[in-house]
Write a protein that holds these residues in place. Structure first.
Motif, PDB file in Angstrom:
ATOM      1  N   UNK A 208      38.396  19.618  30.300  1.00 10.00           N
ATOM      2  CA  UNK A 208      39.312  20.095  31.352  1.00 10.00           C
ATOM      3  C   UNK A 208      38.605  20.211  32.695  1.00 10.00           C
ATOM      4  N   UNK A 209      37.336  20.559  32.657  1.00  9.42           N
ATOM      5  CA  UNK A 209      36.583  20.784  33.886  1.00  9.42           C
ATOM      6  C   UNK A 209      35.697  19.594  34.269  1.00  9.42           C
ATOM      7  N   UNK A 210      35.966  18.439  33.645  1.00  7.32           N
ATOM      8  CA  UNK A 210      35.249  17.197  33.970  1.00  7.32           C
ATOM      9  C   UNK A 210      33.737  17.334  33.836  1.00  7.32           C
ATOM     10  N   UNK A 211      33.304  18.108  32.840  1.00  8.50           N
ATOM     11  CA  UNK A 211      31.882  18.288  32.591  1.00  8.50           C
ATOM     12  C   UNK A 211      31.358  17.247  31.614  1.00  8.50           C
ATOM     13  N   UNK A 212      32.174  16.948  30.632  1.00 13.92           N
ATOM     14  CA  UNK A 212      31.763  15.987  29.602  1.00 13.92           C
ATOM     15  C   UNK A 212      33.011  15.502  28.877  1.00 13.92           C
ATOM     16  N   UNK A 265      27.338  21.196  30.051  1.00 12.83           N
ATOM     17  CA  UNK A 265      27.168  19.739  30.193  1.00 12.83           C
ATOM     18  C   UNK A 265      25.857  19.292  29.557  1.00 12.83           C
ATOM     19  N   UNK A 266      24.783  20.057  29.784  1.00 13.55           N
ATOM     20  CA  UNK A 266      23.486  19.726  29.177  1.00 13.55           C
ATOM     21  C   UNK A 266      23.579  19.696  27.654  1.00 13.55           C
ATOM     22  N   UNK A 267      24.165  20.755  27.095  1.00 13.34           N
ATOM     23  CA  UNK A 267      24.198  20.887  25.639  1.00 13.34           C
ATOM     24  C   UNK A 267      24.951  19.731  24.995  1.00 13.34           C
ATOM     25  N   UNK A 309      13.388  15.861  30.816  1.00  8.42           N
ATOM     26  CA  UNK A 309      12.867  14.674  30.144  1.00  8.42           C
ATOM     27  C   UNK A 309      13.771  14.135  29.044  1.00  8.42           C
ATOM     28  N   UNK A 310      14.744  14.935  28.597  1.00  9.20           N
ATOM     29  CA  UNK A 310      15.623  14.554  27.483  1.00  9.20           C
ATOM     30  C   UNK A 310      14.831  14.181  26.239  1.00  9.20           C
TER      31      UNK A 310
END
Length: 383
Positions: A208-212, A265-267, A309-310
């Protein structure tokens, strides 16, 4: 038959209806992100069900014995036709057997049928309901813990839709069910459904919030269990700024505070990767990577490395206390040297002369480690 033209069964009764009147349910919870039909036509739906619900055995059985009207499909009227709420797999098999061209478009093979068996494909026993509420108990129990269990995401979506409708009743001051009551009616005695719906709401909030978007995941497979299992760990919910789940209350529709949208978004990127950003998921498999991510999220320094670094491996190293790292490396080095000793006969001085220098370097490093350990223990004895 009742209800005029076309001849539909009366509400609350089961009667045979023409297959020509039956449509697939395009909102079928079985159509999860990695099992979505490529289009809205029958061939796309049948193709998807063939790959995700194993139609081959059912098609073979029907072609041999004909369609047996024992258990009715469940239907609801939509736009002057009957949508199949329960029984889409059976409908797919029947439609494929009735129409070789449709089966060909869906890329599935159908065996030849005798005329007597083919005649059974024209009408199907159908039980008509007035609304989806009337079908949910049966569908939920059958596909949550029953013999034709859906995957976790389909279960979560089914329960969440049910809960949404119950909230509409609640807001209108009508009697309604909680998620705990819904789960109980579906045969879930361990409140697994609560974790699944809570995780689904986290995904919905991100979209909904265009994060992912789930469609942006790197792999075709969608491992929903990564998320709902992870959210059971305190480190995950703390990272997202979420309240710990209260299984006695319905899940929050917007559980992640706005100030933690970056973390959300990160998670999701660490769990599922991103095609748009060409990022592989940090979690390759639930075991052991989900626990490793839990360890990383408990360390701000390690979490920062993961964000930059992912690399879950690098982040885990940072999250591991230095004394544990030293112990692990020393034990591993000793074990590798033990293997080398057992395989000394494999050394060939004519082709591997460089191993002499490697052995000398190993001795120097081993002596340095031993010297520092001896000094530390001697200092401890004098304190």
């Amino acid at each position: 038959m009742a209800d005029g033209n076309p001849p539909f069964p009366p509400i609350g009764q089961a009667e045979k209806v023409s297959v020509e009147l039956l449509d697939f349910d395009v909102n079928n919870p079985r159509f999860t992100p990695d099992k979505q039909p490529s289009g809205s036509g029958d061939s796309a739906v049948i193709s998807t069900l063939a790959s995700s619900a194993d139609l081959s055995e059912l098609i073979q059985s029907i072609s041999t014995s004909g369609y047996i009207n024992i258990e009715p499909i469940i239907v609801i009227e939509r736009n002057g036709r009957l949508a199949v709420l329960e029984g889409n797999r059976r409908l797919a098999a029947v439609k494929a057997l009735r129409d070789p061209e449709l089966a060909k478009e869906a890329r599935i093979s159908t065996p030849p049928m005798e005329a007597a068996q083919r005649a059974t494909l024209n009408e199907i026993l159908a039980y008509r309901v007035a609304n989806e509420d009337d079908a949910r108990d049966l569908i939920g129990f059958k596909h949550i813990n029953g013999p034709q269990s859906w995957d976790a995401f389909a279960k979560a979506r089914f329960a969440a839709r049910w809960l949404d409708d119950e909230h509409v009743k609640r807001d209108a001051g009508q009697p309604h069910l909680s998620l705990q009551q819904i789960a109980s009616r579906m045969g879930d005695q361990h409140m697994t459904m609560h974790r699944m719906v809570a995780a689904l709401y986290v995904l919905d909030q991100a979209e909904r919030n265009n994060l992912y978007e789930i469609a942006d995941r790197k792999k075709k497979a969608f491992s929903f269990s990564h998320l709902y299992t992870g959210l059971g760990y305190e480190e995950f919910t703390n990272y997202l700024g979420m309240e710990r789940p209260d299984r006695g209350a319905d899940p929050d529709r917007a559980p992640v505070p706005e100030e933690n949208f970056g973390e959300l978004r990160n998670l999701l990127t660490w769990l599922y990767g991103s095609k748009e950003r060409d990022l592989e998921p940090a979690v390759k498999s639930q075991n052991p990577d989900l626990r490793r991510l839990q360890e990383v999220l408990g360390s701000p320094a390690a979490t920062s490395i993961l964000a930059e670094r992912n690399s879950l491996d690098e982040a885990v190293i940072e999250a591991t206390p230095v004394d544990i790292r030293f112990q692990k490396h020393l034990i591993n080095a000793n074990a590798e040297l033990a293997h080398a000793v057992k395989n000394l006969e494999g050394f060939d001085p004519s082709t591997q002369p460089e191993l002499q220098k490697i052995a000398e370097s190993t001795v120097k490093r081993a002596n340095l480690v031993k010297m520092n350990i001896d000094a530390a223990i001697a200092g401890l004895a004098t304190d």
